[in-house]
Motif scaffolding. Structure first.
Motif, PDB file in Angstrom:
ATOM      1  N   ILE A  57     -47.641  22.590  53.693  1.00  0.00           N
ATOM      2  CA  ILE A  57     -47.534  21.160  53.386  1.00  0.00           C
ATOM      3  C   ILE A  57     -48.605  20.748  52.372  1.00  0.00           C
ATOM      4  O   ILE A  57     -48.424  19.786  51.625  1.00  0.00           O
ATOM      5  CB  ILE A  57     -47.638  20.316  54.684  1.00  0.00           C
ATOM      6  N   LEU A  93     -46.158  18.857  48.361  1.00  0.00           N
ATOM      7  CA  LEU A  93     -45.964  17.616  47.595  1.00  0.00           C
ATOM      8  C   LEU A  93     -46.070  17.891  46.101  1.00  0.00           C
ATOM      9  O   LEU A  93     -45.243  17.436  45.313  1.00  0.00           O
ATOM     10  CB  LEU A  93     -46.992  16.559  48.010  1.00  0.00           C
ATOM     11  N   LEU A  95     -45.657  20.767  44.595  1.00  0.00           N
ATOM     12  CA  LEU A  95     -44.534  21.613  44.191  1.00  0.00           C
ATOM     13  C   LEU A  95     -43.291  20.769  43.948  1.00  0.00           C
ATOM     14  O   LEU A  95     -42.575  20.952  42.959  1.00  0.00           O
ATOM     15  CB  LEU A  95     -44.268  22.641  45.306  1.00  0.00           C
ATOM     16  N   PHE A 116     -41.307  20.508  40.495  1.00  0.00           N
ATOM     17  CA  PHE A 116     -39.895  20.876  40.414  1.00  0.00           C
ATOM     18  C   PHE A 116     -39.067  19.743  39.827  1.00  0.00           C
ATOM     19  O   PHE A 116     -38.100  19.983  39.121  1.00  0.00           O
ATOM     20  CB  PHE A 116     -39.364  21.254  41.805  1.00  0.00           C
ATOM     21  N   ASN A 129     -35.892  31.215  57.363  1.00  0.00           N
ATOM     22  CA  ASN A 129     -36.460  30.302  58.344  1.00  0.00           C
ATOM     23  C   ASN A 129     -37.365  29.227  57.746  1.00  0.00           C
ATOM     24  O   ASN A 129     -37.856  28.377  58.476  1.00  0.00           O
ATOM     25  CB  ASN A 129     -37.269  31.078  59.394  1.00  0.00           C
ATOM     26  N   PHE A 188     -38.960  26.038  56.448  1.00  0.00           N
ATOM     27  CA  PHE A 188     -38.564  24.635  56.597  1.00  0.00           C
ATOM     28  C   PHE A 188     -39.286  23.726  55.607  1.00  0.00           C
ATOM     29  O   PHE A 188     -38.652  23.045  54.802  1.00  0.00           O
ATOM     30  CB  PHE A 188     -38.833  24.182  58.033  1.00  0.00           C
ATOM     31  N   LEU A 241     -37.515  21.637  52.619  1.00  0.00           N
ATOM     32  CA  LEU A 241     -37.351  20.191  52.765  1.00  0.00           C
ATOM     33  C   LEU A 241     -37.771  19.436  51.506  1.00  0.00           C
ATOM     34  O   LEU A 241     -37.194  18.400  51.180  1.00  0.00           O
ATOM     35  CB  LEU A 241     -38.174  19.708  53.973  1.00  0.00           C
ATOM     36  N   THR A 245     -31.578  25.767  57.949  1.00  0.00           N
ATOM     37  CA  THR A 245     -32.763  25.162  58.533  1.00  0.00           C
ATOM     38  C   THR A 245     -32.731  23.648  58.426  1.00  0.00           C
ATOM     39  O   THR A 245     -32.923  22.928  59.407  1.00  0.00           O
ATOM     40  CB  THR A 245     -34.020  25.653  57.785  1.00  0.00           C
ATOM     41  N   THR A 304     -29.991  22.027  60.508  1.00  0.00           N
ATOM     42  CA  THR A 304     -30.368  21.902  61.924  1.00  0.00           C
ATOM     43  C   THR A 304     -31.255  20.686  62.121  1.00  0.00           C
ATOM     44  O   THR A 304     -31.063  19.899  63.046  1.00  0.00           O
ATOM     45  CB  THR A 304     -31.145  23.159  62.386  1.00  0.00           C
ATOM     46  N   TYR A 305     -32.230  20.531  61.227  1.00  0.00           N
ATOM     47  CA  TYR A 305     -33.137  19.382  61.317  1.00  0.00           C
ATOM     48  C   TYR A 305     -32.358  18.073  61.235  1.00  0.00           C
ATOM     49  O   TYR A 305     -32.580  17.150  62.025  1.00  0.00           O
ATOM     50  CB  TYR A 305     -34.182  19.465  60.204  1.00  0.00           C
ATOM     51  N   LEU A 357     -43.309  28.655  60.633  1.00  0.00           N
ATOM     52  CA  LEU A 357     -43.437  27.219  60.354  1.00  0.00           C
ATOM     53  C   LEU A 357     -42.082  26.583  60.080  1.00  0.00           C
ATOM     54  O   LEU A 357     -41.499  26.840  59.097  1.00  0.00           O
ATOM     55  CB  LEU A 357     -44.361  26.990  59.169  1.00  0.00           C
TER      56      LEU A 357
END
Lengths: 299, 284
Positions: free
Chosen positions: B129, B133, B135, B139, B218, B220, B224, B235, B238-239, B284
């Motif tokens: 984390i 931010l 990254l 992007f 895996n 996340f 995100l 992933t 699912t969230y 994570l």
């Protein structure tokens, strides 16, 4: 084990003299460039952007430390840092308390120890979010565990509230991150020469004393290596507190909420930088003060 | 700490109260097994449960409706394809970038090796984390958000340190005598690479591929901040299902997610010693 790999690496493998390799330094440099360039572009540059954002005022020009001052003077933010550190330390301590007896049992190669070893690996391979969902369902007010407790303890008043509480988060974190400690502890305990313990026993040491003065110090490097990983992962846990934290928001959740929900990138970035510094400082402290299991121990 | 003492005592002096210490040992093991397994059981049952309300130990009836929802309403096949494409790209990028660097670190003289290694391992030391931010912002300016390549590049930041770590250790451990024999017998470098280096480096290569896959599949946090409608992964899906409160559908998706992980777990148990893989996994 990663640490052993690293150590082997640092000692320098066989045939590392440059004379034997054609091209010398230029070729070595060329081989190193891709990974360094990649990390510069997608790891160090993003951190720089984050830092830049954190010291830019909302109107976009100049430099300000306002966000950092706000964090440092806010008891609420200090509370969040304390919560994040507390959860990580708590998870690490519980993991070690779980790992040591488990390793001592598995070391005896009891029946089914292979299946147990596989079971220890399971939480590592599975998405944290999935396990968190399972744990939420399991520890729910109407979940299996509360049903069990209500049968066993008929005099208790109402179901236990575990989901969305700090003890609940500790249970979840331990489920997710203790395997790192368990695996390294296990491989350290199995690496101990039984003759050393036998010698202590023959010399008349009581079982507890053998454990404390021989087994534990010899297993300590392994316990330490794994518990650092457990600590780091618990400290950085994001998806689990995001869905299972309720009103408890550790740093990663707060950072994400500030940036993605409130669009306050300056504050989110400042919190992210604080988090990185706290993480590195905590590791430095841990490695500094955990070099011996019990200081002043005789023997 | 009493459990520790008892366990240690049990091993060291089995004659003292064998019944009691055995009872404690097996109670402890049973509790541990239940602790690890019960969340999976809860998910499995929830994914096929109907009429499962307060106070019931098992659901009133069973249904496959939630799987039907997961497949049709949330477009699970498409989402799964995204996850696999991104994982495949991550494996390719990590190996192409990581292997030359690992070779240099493992087999050649590199000045400031320790500093370099620490820098390469840094992305695994600080929580994702902290650079997620930045990254995300980068992007957006590179137009990499919501592209398979972009998400894979983000995942590579976490996979690359592991590939470099494990491959450099693998290369450093190559048997010098075999390589020497290859040279003496007049094999050219390509022949030696294919017939000598590759087979010897296979376990490390397998470990790298498996764990890069798990890392990407895996991941996340970094997904995100870089995904979009076209790159929705299992992933994130699912969230979103959990966030919407559809625990049954989320459980059904989770069961689907468990399949590759369980297969990998069984593969790994046979191929690689668990102690050797720690650096690569990140929950994570």
């Amino acid at each position: 084990m990663a640490v052993q790999f690293l150590r082997r690496l640092r000692s320098g493998g066989p045939g590392t003299s440059s004379a034997r390799h054609p091209g010398g330094r230029a070729v070595t440099a060329a081989l190193l460039v891709p990974a360094i360039a990649f990390l510069a572009l997608f790891f160090f540059y993003p951190i720089l952007i984050t830092f830049g954002t954190s010291i830019t005022p909302a109107n976009g020009t100049g430099v300000t430390l306002e966000e950092y001052l706000t964090i440092l003077s806010s008891p609420k933010d200090w509370g969040v840092i304390a919560l994040t550190l507390g959860l990580a330390v708590g998870t690490t301590v519980i993991s070690v308390l779980l790992a040591v007896p488990l390793a001592l049992i598995l070391r005896r190669r009891i029946r089914g120890h292979r299946a147990l070893r596989l079971l220890v690996l399971a939480p590592l391979m599975i998405l944290a979010l999935v396990s968190a969902l399972g744990l939420l369902i399991l520890w729910d007010r109407n979940g299996w565990l509360n049903l069990l407790f209500s049968r066993l303890l008929p005099f208790s008043d109402g179901p236990l509230q575990i989901d969305y509480t700090i003890p609940g988060l500790l249970i979840f974190y331990t489920w997710l991150y203790s395997p790192f400690t368990i695996l390294t502890t296990l491989s350290a305990v199995e690496g101990i020469d039984p003759n050393v313990e036998e010698a202590a026993r023959v010399s008349g040491a009581a079982p507890w004393r053998v454990f404390r003065s021989v087994t534990l110090p010899l297993a300590w490097p392994g316990i330490r290596a794994g518990s650092v990983l457990t600590f780091l992962l618990a400290f950085g846990a994001f998806s689990v507190p995001l869905i299972a934290g309720g009103n408890h928001r550790p740093l990663p959740v707060l950072i994400y909420t500030e940036a993605a929900v409130f669009q306050n990138f300056e504050r989110g970035s400042a919190l992210a930088m604080v988090m990185a510094v706290v993480a590195l400082a905590a590791i430095a402290l841990y490695t500094r003060f955990s070099s011996k299991p019990v200081r002043g121990s005789a023997g | 700490m009493t459990a520790v003492a008892v366990a240690a005592g049990a091993r060291i002096r089995p004659r003292v109260g064998p019944g009691l210490s055995r009872l404690i040992t097996y109670t402890f093991l049973l509790a541990f097994v239940l602790y690890v397994l019960s969340p999976f059981l809860a998910i499995l049952v929830t994914s096929i449960a109907q009429d499962w309300f307060g106070g019931r130990i098992l659901p009133g009836s069973l249904t496959l409706r939630w799987f039907d929802w997961a497949f049709n309403v949330t477009n699970l096949p498409g989402v799964m394809a995204n996850s696999f494409i991104i994982a495949g790209l991550t494996i390719a990028i990590s190996l192409v970038i990581g292997i030359p660097t690992a070779w240099a670190l493992g087999r050649r003289h590199v000045r400031a090796r320790n500093v370099l290694m620490t820098l390469i391992l840094l992305p695994k030391t600080v929580p994702p984390i902290t650079f997620a931010l930045g990254l995300s912002r980068e992007f957006y300016s590179f137009d990499l958000v919501d592209t398979h390549l972009g998400v894979a590049l983000a995942h590579t930041t976490l996979a690359l340190p592991f590939v470099v770590l494990i491959m450099s250790a693998t290369f450093a451990g190559l048997d010098e005598r075999v390589l020497e024999a290859g040279r003496v017998c007049g094999g050219n470098w390509f022949r030696n690479l294919v017939h000598l280096v590759l087979p010897m480096a296979m376990p490390g290569l397998m470990a790298s591929v498996l764990f890069t896959f798990v890392t990407s599949f895996n991941e996340f946090t970094l997904t995100l901040v870089t995904y979009g409608p076209d790159t929705l992964t299992l992933t994130v899906q699912t969230y979103l299902a959990i966030g919407d409160g559809f625990l049954e559908v989320a459980s059904a998706i989770s069961v689907v997610l468990l399949v590759p992980s369980v297969i990998l777990l069984l593969l790994i148990q046979r191929q690689i010693r668990p102690e050797n893989i720690l650096g690569g996994v990140k929950g994570l």
